[in-house]
Design an enzyme around this catalytic site. Structure first.
Site, short mmCIF file in Angstrom:
data_model
loop_
_atom_site.label_atom_id
_atom_site.label_comp_id
_atom_site.label_asym_id
_atom_site.label_seq_id
_atom_site.Cartn_x
_atom_site.Cartn_y
_atom_site.Cartn_z
N ARG A 119 46.20 45.33 38.95
CA ARG A 119 44.90 45.86 38.59
C ARG A 119 44.76 46.11 37.09
NH1 ARG A 119 42.49 50.55 42.19
NH2 ARG A 119 42.94 48.93 43.69
N TYR A 147 19.55 40.99 35.68
CA TYR A 147 18.81 40.50 34.52
C TYR A 147 19.61 39.52 33.67
CZ TYR A 147 15.83 44.55 35.44
OH TYR A 147 15.02 45.47 36.01
N HIS A 172 37.84 38.84 44.90
CA HIS A 172 38.08 40.21 44.44
C HIS A 172 37.33 41.21 45.31
CE1 HIS A 172 39.64 42.76 41.23
NE2 HIS A 172 38.51 43.43 41.24
#
Lengths: 856, 284
Positions: free
Chosen positions: A42, A132, A88
């Protein structure tokens, strides 16, 4: 406590399958599972490609989405969704966070993602929502992913066994060092700064060259001469390479980075500081808030306005200053108190074979090179395989063309393709693949041109195969390939260094932030010290008696006062023969009436240690000496320069014999005359030249041969006054012309200077004085009396003098001090004298002569 | 007197410093303790009314029958609420990683919403105000995802319980739920496996072939309410792990919590280095 309140409760359906587990065992298992996962998959990057799993997965998803630099941007949400669904299985915010970070050109030295839309700012503004923004891989990312489909890296199944994902990327350039990384795992963290691509590539090339050309290992020094310091995307000034070197050698170190600033003077006389580059990872908006806060709380004085004028052309923070402010001093304060100067704590931790390891720069480069050898070997094998397969087919085709008529007749006479193939294999010993290609052959292959083409291809392939085999057989050739390819990458993507490397000397000590000012230092007999501005005396003390204004503890009084500047060294000599040192500015400033700070808070004094002399020095000049006297009549002369390096814990100033004490220290110029006076009224005057200069920790020589039970009570220099003032225990005193005493050799018994009777008691004080001085006497009861020197009788050598103070029975004079007359009115002028004297560094003589002196 | 004391303290800064530090520490502790008392007192004054808003309580009022599920995350909390048996099972969803009480200062702990929610829901109060007879649920069941973050949340919850209401653990009221790790579907039949061994066993029974559909559960949210009930919450079928400890191992246990959850990094790293090889469950 009642353990079983629930056990007898009715209606509890005891159908549960309950297994007992031990709390400790459970905690440990849970914790280690969590810790190891965070460490191994991680928070930490792989040493080979410098990527954390989430980054690698984002990049791999993007290439799978065909989202390269030559394709249009895609919605970030699409990329995040794909990454999450395929590789993931964690929160979308962490995936988008990783994507954004790789796109921010102020976070990533060579951005891996080419973002479109609002990807945040240096002010810490977040990126726009992922619905966006759009993104695609940057060009350099393609080098990270290059050859990934040529079996260059291992693939493993994803979380639900439906996809395969790479465990590492081919990483054709050293991404770990080039882009750096930062991550907090459990029990450990990593923080690797970004570097310049060209420099890191050159370092790799150096390692290759050493191996290929000289057949030797590379040293860390060689590598560090190429990679000198990090190169931050935000530029900045790196303060010296010492921290970098430590980090590169050991894997840990601190690198100080400063903003790049420029001081401009405006037409109206004001100046402004303009910061154009900030240290890495500094949030600009927070920085400005912090500065504003410092101004508001008055911790930094002199800033009139702060404006952030940054725009798309770059960073520009303008700090406007008041007219009377020294811009450099203020800038130093800003460096000290704000992130305008920041420390990058390097921890070069990465995963090697999935295990965390702190590495030196060289180790990291070597692991990287090892990975490249692996990648290129595997790619070469893959290419070789492909080439051989193709060549095999070509050989078949060419052979078929050689026997074309027979081949055609076999095919024509065969019922099915399979039969034709079988017969061809039988006749010509073709392989199945070759036979298949022959039956698939088109008629146009029969033309002469086509044949030539095939032959050329065959020849080329043979050369290629030989090349590839050679690479696999020879490590040096392999390294050559790596070198050539990596240099191409440096050529293509390399750019100039953005962070400049400065010098260590710029280290800001507090010093640069302290204005050079005249100052008055006082010390009381109980050891309270304070620093006052000269203004204090000018404006507040007019006509008053300085000493009376100060609040001391009962029985305390000012024993020593000297004029100095904030940048002078104050040397504190103690009865134990040690010396401690402070810069004058280190003494807390206080008002005229304040008591001050107990000196033990400032110096690391030992128990029972007391300050007996305080000397202010600007520079440790070569031709000056420190002259010391002890209670037992020992004197010592040592060059001043030997005291130039005083440790925090003090330094031996003189080596004292048992139960001897250091009583006085003076700065001399090799040409002084010394007066020593003893308790029993003896005085000796000798030339300083009689005493040979000895080392700092020497014992000294006999200055005065004392009678048993006698002791020296004071030392003065001839240059300090006209008269010798002597006061006895019972308050009698007189002054005598100094020149009434003849110069003797040192070590003599001296001559009588005071007539001791029952009425007088022993001598307690002795000072060299001038007419305009005043005398202060303090009794054992703490009563202070001040007299004008002029009023004290001028008498001969062997006299007792007159009563100067009426004392009650049992009360004695404890100490005397001389006070320069009306110091409060004149101090301003005196200070100006100091200023004009600065050029010749004669401050110690000022202290000796112009300011009040003391000490028994 | 005061002047002499001032003088003494100024002459002996180290003594002065330790006195100051001690006083400040004591002051903080007092303040925190006062807050803690206030918190528990306020709760008793309102008796059962100040229950946290997120708590989906059960209808049965007899604590002996009741159990409370502490569930990781709102997404799992939702399905747990739907899945539960309303009469006896209460659900308290917690958001994300709760505060590490081993590291945080007392005042921050009491200000923390999740911690407050748990204290009020359990009803017992904490530390010296702890009263087991006020316990509102016979079983306190920690239900976290079967992944490593779930493991981490479990450690955080256990730390809180151990440090603030150790009696609950000592008297056997604290349980860990055991959600299945795998779901195996074959020919419209479904099996759940709670461990790798169990999966192997089932596979041996049904045979390993193309028709096996194996799902590895990463989180409770992957299950719908029906599945969650069936596998993890139904008292007739579920497996519960009761957390207990031996009283005489208390000091050792104490050290474990300090090492794993405390603010010193070095012992934690040593522990990790020593135990790295025992890792069973590595999340990729």
């Amino acid at each position: 406590m009642n353990d079983d309140i629930f056990d007898n409760a009715p209606g509890t359906p005891e159908v549960d399958k309950i297994h007992e587990v031990d709390l400790k065992e459970r905690m440990e298992t849970f914790y280690i599972d969590y810790a190891m996962s965070v460490i191994a998959s991680r928070a930490l990057p792989d040493v080979r490609d410098g990527l954390k799993p989430v980054q690698r997965r984002v990049l791999y998803s993007m290439i799978e989405l065909n989202n390269g630099p030559d394709k249009p941007h895609r919605k970030s949400a699409r990329i995040v969704g794909d990454t999450m669904g395929k590789y993931h299985p964690h929160g979308d915010s962490s995936i988008y966070g990783a994507l954004v970070n790789m796109a921010q050109e102020w976070s990533t030295r060579y951005p891996l993602v080419d973002g479109h839309g609002n990807f945040g700012s240096m002010d810490g503004d977040g990126a726009a929502a992922m619905r966006y923004t759009e993104a695609r891989l940057s060009k350099i990312s393609m080098e990270l992913l290059a050859d990934i489909n040529k079996d260059t890296v291992d693939f493993v199944p994803n979380f639900d066994d439906t996809e395969k994902e790479p465990v590492v990327l081919p990483s054709r350039y050293p991404n770990l060092l080039v882009n750096g990384t930062t991550g907090i795992a459990v029990g450990m963290a990593t923080n690797i700064p970004p570097h310049n691509l060209r420099e890191v590539v050159n370092a790799v090339v150096k390692i290759i060259d050493n191996r290929v050309q000289e057949n030797r290992d590379t040293t860390i020094e060689e590598v560090m001469s190429i990679v000198k310091a990090p190169d931050f995307p935000t530029g900045g000034l790196i303060m010296g390479t010492r921290g970098c070197e430590e980090a590169y050698r050991t894997g840990r170190g601190k690198i100080i980075v400063r903003a790049v600033t420029n001081i401009e003077t405006l037409p109206n006389g004001k100046s402004q500081i303009i910061a154009t580059e900030l240290p890495y990872m500094v949030n600009k908006a927070n920085l400005i808030v912090k500065i504003a806060e410092l101004v508001k709380t008055k911790r930094i004085d002199g800033i009139t306005d702060i404006r952030d004028e940054s725009n798309r052309e770059g960073v520009r923070v303008v700090i406007e200053l008041r007219k009377d402010v020294n811009a450099n001093v203020l800038l130093n304060q800003l460096y000290k108190h704000t992130q305008l100067q920041d420390t990058f704590g390097v921890i070069m931790l990465a995963l090697v074979n999935n295990e965390p390891k702190v590495m030196s720069l060289l180790e990291m480069l070597k692991y990287y090179l090892k990975h490249q050898e692996d990648v290129v070997t595997r790619r070469t094998k893959y290419d070789l395989n492909k080439a051989e397969e193709r060549d095999h087919i070509l050989q078949g085709l060419l052979k078929a063309l050689d026997f074309i008529d027979e081949v055609i007749s076999i095919i024509r006479s065969s019922q099915t393709t399979q039969i034709a193939k079988d017969r061809l294999i039988e006749r010509f010993e073709f392989s199945d693949v070759q036979a298949q290609n022959i039956v698939d052959m088109r008629l146009r292959a029969l033309t002469g041109l086509e044949r030539e083409k095939l032959e050329n291809e065959h020849k080329e392939l043979e050369i290629r195969i030989a090349e590839l085999k050679a690479i696999l057989a020879d490590e040096k050739l392999l390294l050559g390939v790596i070198k050539e390819e990596i240099m191409m990458i440096a050529e293509k993507y390399g750019d100039d260094r953005r962070s400049t490397i400065g010098f260590d000397e710029f280290d800001i000590s507090v010093e640069d932030m302290i204005p050079y000012e005249n100052t008055i230092i006082t010390m009381t007999s109980l050891g309270y010290i304070k620093r006052m501005t000269v203004d204090n005396f000018k404006s507040q003390n007019r006509g008053g008696k300085g000493i009376k204004g100060m609040q001391t503890i009962e029985d305390d009084y000012i024993e020593d006062l000297l004029l100095s500047t904030t940048h002078h060294y104050l040397n504190f000599f103690t009865n134990m023969g040690r010396v401690y040192r402070l810069k004058a500015y280190e003494i807390p400033e206080a008002s005229r009436t304040a008591r001050g700070t107990a000196v033990i808070n400032l110096l690391q004094l030992q128990p029972g240690e007391k300050i007996t002399a305080m000397i202010s020095i600007k520079e440790y000049e070569e031709d000056k000496y420190l002259f010391m006297a002890t209670k037992k009549g020992i004197v010592k002369k040592t060059p001043l320069s030997e005291y130039a390096h005083v440790r925090k814990t003090g330094l031996t100033a003189i080596n004292l014999r048992d139960d001897d004490e250091l009583i006085e220290v003076k700065v001399t110029d090799a040409d002084s005359e010394i007066f020593l006076v003893s308790r029993q009224g003896m005085c000796i005057r000798f030339k300083e030249t009689d005493v040979r200069a000895t080392g700092r920790s020497s014992m000294g020589v006999i200055g005065m041969n004392l009678m048993p039970n006698d002791e020296v009570i004071g030392m003065q220099l001839r240059s300090q006054g006209e008269y010798m003032l002597i006061v006895s225990e019972h308050g009698l005193g007189k002054r005598t012309e100094m020149d009434e005493f003849k110069v003797q050799n040192r070590g003599g018994k001296g001559v009588k200077c005071y007539k001791i009777t029952e009425k007088t008691g022993d001598v307690v004080g002795f000072k060299a004085v001038k007419d305009e001085y005043e005398l202060m006497m303090i009794t054992t009861e703490g009563i202070v009396i001040q007299l004008r020197i002029e009023d004290i009788s001028l008498l001969g050598r062997i006299t007792s003098g007159v009563k100067m103070m009426n004392l009650d029975k049992g009360v004695k004079i404890a100490r005397i001090a001389k006070v320069r007359d009306r110091v409060e009115n004149e101090s301003g002028e005196e200070v100006e004298d100091i200023e004009s004297d600065e050029s010749d560094n004669s401050s110690e003589s000022e202290n000796a002569d112009e300011s009040e002196q003391t000490k028994e | 007197m005061s002047e002499q004391l001032t003088y003494f303290l100024e002459q002996n800064p180290s003594v002065a410093k330790s006195i100051c530090e001690k006083s400040i520490l004591a002051q903080r502790a007092r303040e925190a303790a006062r807050k803690a008392r206030d918190l528990t007192r306020r709760k008793t004054a309102l008796e059962g009314m100040a229950l946290p808003g997120k708590l989906a309580d059960c209808s049965d009022k007899d604590p002996a029958n009741c159990e409370i599920y502490i569930v990781e995350g709102d997404s799992a909390g939702g399905s747990a609420k739907t899945a539960r048996s309303r009469a006896t099972q209460a659900i308290l969803p917690l958001r994300g990683k709760i505060l590490n009480v081993e590291k945080a200062r007392l005042d921050r702990i009491y200000a923390n919403a999740e911690i407050k929610a748990m204290i009020t829901a359990f009803g017992t109060g904490i530390h010296e105000d702890f009263d087991i007879t006020k316990l509102r649920y016979n079983k306190i069941i920690l239900m976290t995802d079967a992944d490593v973050d779930g493991a981490h949340i479990s450690t955080l919850l256990l730390t809180f319980l151990y440090r603030f209401m150790p009696e609950l653990i000592k008297q056997g009221h604290v349980y860990l739920a055991k959600p299945p790790l795998y779901k195996l579907e074959k020919n419209k039949k479904v099996w759940y496996a709670y461990s790798d061994e169990e999966l192997d066993q089932i596979l041996q029974e049904v045979g390993r072939d193309q028709n096996n559909k194996i799902q590895r559960y990463k989180g409770l949210g992957e299950m719908d309410a029906e599945q969650l009930w069936e596998t993890t919450m139904d008292p007739e079928k579920r497996i519960l792990l009761r957390v207990n400890y031996e009283e005489d191992s208390e000091s050792e246990l104490d050290l474990t919590f300090t090492t794993l959850m405390g603010d010193k990094v070095e012992p934690r790293r040593e522990f990790i280095e020593e135990n790295a090889r025992y890792v069973k469950n590595l999340d990729i």
